[in-house]
Scaffold this motif. Sequence first.
Motif: not given
Lengths: 307, 542
Positions: B259-272
């Motif tokens: 999830a963190l990787t996908r956050y870093m790739a800009g796919e998510l606006d929020r993750t733990e």
Amino acid sequence: MLNFILRRVLVAIPTILVLIIFSFLLMHSAPGGPFTSERPLPPEVMANIEAKYGLDQPLWKQMYDYVIGIVTQFDFGPSFRYKDRSVNDIIAQGFPVTLTYGSIAFVVAVVSGVTLGAVAALRQNTWLDYFAVGVSIGAQVLPNFVMAPLLVLVFTLYLGWLPGGGWEGGQIQFIILPVIALATSYMASIARITRSSMLEVLRSNFIRTAKAKGLPSRKIILGHALKPSLLPVISYLGPAFVAMITGSVIIDVYFSTGGIGQLFVNSALNRDYSTIMGITILTGVLTISFNTLVDILYAWIDPKIRY
Amino acid sequence: MRYATTKMTAALLAASFLSGPVLAAGTHPTTGEALADDQTFTYRVLDEHSSVDPQIVEDVSGAEIVRDLFEGLYNQDEDGNLVPGVALSHEVSDDKLTYTFKLRDNAKWSNGEPVTANDFVFAWKRAVNPETASPYAWYMELMSIANGADIIAGEKPVDELGVKAVDDLTLEVTLSQPLPYFPQMVTHSTTFPSPEAVIAEHGADWTKPGNIVSNGAYILTEHVLNERSVRERNEMYWDNENTILDKVVAVVINDENQALTRYMAGELDRTEVPAGQFPRLKEENPDEAINFPRLCNYYYTFNLSDGGPEAFKDVRVRKALAYAVDRNVIVENVLQGGQFPAYTFTPGATAGFEVPEVDYANWSQAERDEKAKELLAEAGYGPDNPLSFDMLYNTSEAHKKIATVMSQMWKQKLGVEATLNNMEWKTFLDVRGKQDFELARGAWCGDYNEASTFLDLVTSPSGYNDGKYSNATVDELMTGARTAENPQENYTQVEMTLAEEMPVIPVYHYAGVYMLNDQLKNWPINNVEQNWYSKNLYKVAE
């Protein structure tokens, strides 16, 4: 042959029944239940829930009702965990996903694996052989739980070419990474099996005879060597195909595909009895079907085998 | 040409005014910030939600969605204070047993029907109806609505629930006992209204996209199990004009690093943020890594039941173990996400709760260690007679780290042998619930923002009191707190008793540790329950 197929189907029915009984008992013997939660439910609330899902019935009755529901109405019951869904719903949504990426990965793994293995065998001890063996060993030591995050890191985070997960109804850009991650280790196994079996076939008497009578090697390989050397590959492919289309928990977890591989594991953890049963039966039926199919293919490839 | 352009611009302008909310691409009405064109908020959830049926939902991620889809009597603002939802206000009778809620007249369901008091009556009766088999029926019991408990137990007909619609806009609730925090409890999803006609029409399928009718700021438009669920603006919502986010997407990602990787790739606006990674992320992305207190505690409970180990029946042993845990090491070196060392059971962040001055909280760790050694020796344990026990936790990397550190502290300081034992969640709950353990991990997140949601757990009748601690004074104090003008005194006494008898080892109080897109504004970090509403969030332009 028809007789054989008929016999297999007749054997399949008790096999599935035994599968259902065993899974049912195994599942119910696991500690905790679908409604065990961190905040224990007051007994009266628990009683209402158990009544709703028939868990207050004796085990044999639950099992009987379950089997009857499947046989008469093809109804796998409500999910105990995803309360807005029935198990039929859940499988109808998840199975096409795994079927899609699993089948594509299967084709990719077979084509690349057989090619790699055949090339390696035909050019044994040349750089081509070393290369092919190197690739397949490399793929083998990179299991999908390493491949998946690695692929996402490279193609999503660093390069930004492909999405790191999701399914979105199966658009091509969402399929590529799961397929690669799933196919690599299967490809490696197929390549190794093809290579060794082909090497064995190439050394056998009938190939030597064919060479002696001066047949061109293209004809020897395609006409004589390929078919028998695929026999072990095919016996591997039956179960492999089933494993691929019923999904891999790793692929589903890393790529959030919504496939049934993850669901299988999650429902076991959640003690979602009906969902575990549904997927177990689906996997069981598929395994039996494809093993039968493999047997039929065997007879077609190897005329010595008769049923 | 000039004419044509002008005309076209005018037409476009008119179209944009007519077709959608004025705010979508523009500036924020109060702050004046430039808003992003794409008002979509995508966030990660750990697990698929159980349901979006308000009376059925039982998990946090499901409740988050339900709070967007449905609106109850009251909502919470950014600080957790009550603000009007469907209800504008309420009055309490002199005996504190009758609450009369005045509903707004402009609340509508997404199919255009008005939201009336009858919708609440229907929903509340539905929640306690044994046929609904709601796993959150106990919440209605906790709300002390007259006859609720009897109806759930099947001893009274559903119609006798103490709730009635005086008229379309007046809801009257009768309680079986006074409950000072009753108004706070109606922000919970179990109490949200549900549409009788739609449920009658579609049965169990009523919550599917396409069928579902809801009265909140959003409607459910897509739901793929284990992949994602999408909710979009509800044009019928009474406050639609002030709602800025158009679309909210919850993506299921089990693995937090993925999830963190996908956050870093800009796919998510929020993750733990996974345990231990906060300092690095904060340094690299100071505007995006955030942390704030949460309404949850983390502790280990001694098995004090008859079947529990003899050693733990000695309070000196319990205290020695509790003192020797260096909470600062756990918080600062293991978790590293701004969690708080815990010496009381109730988190300091709880509304209206004043943290009592328990003695050992103010000692230095060296003093605590010294005291621990003394107590353990007094209890008769030492090199000749070493204390050893089993330490149970549910399988997880973070729990394992903490258990390892704690057992090492005990070993080094006290020579105690704690054997680590982990179990998969459901087995863990089963084993702990049957008192088949010696020392077990526990954690609790408040159901509502009041100290009793925690302290009720150490009373004898509590179903979650797996250590079976039982103290008549504590039980009395907690019963008294329900009706007390100022329950804080009771809470202080209970916490003091806990520090004296140490039935549990408080370890730390939670912090929310997120990566949050810095374009997304108004995240309610001061709402310790983390009851967030998408309608209050917005995205600013880059």
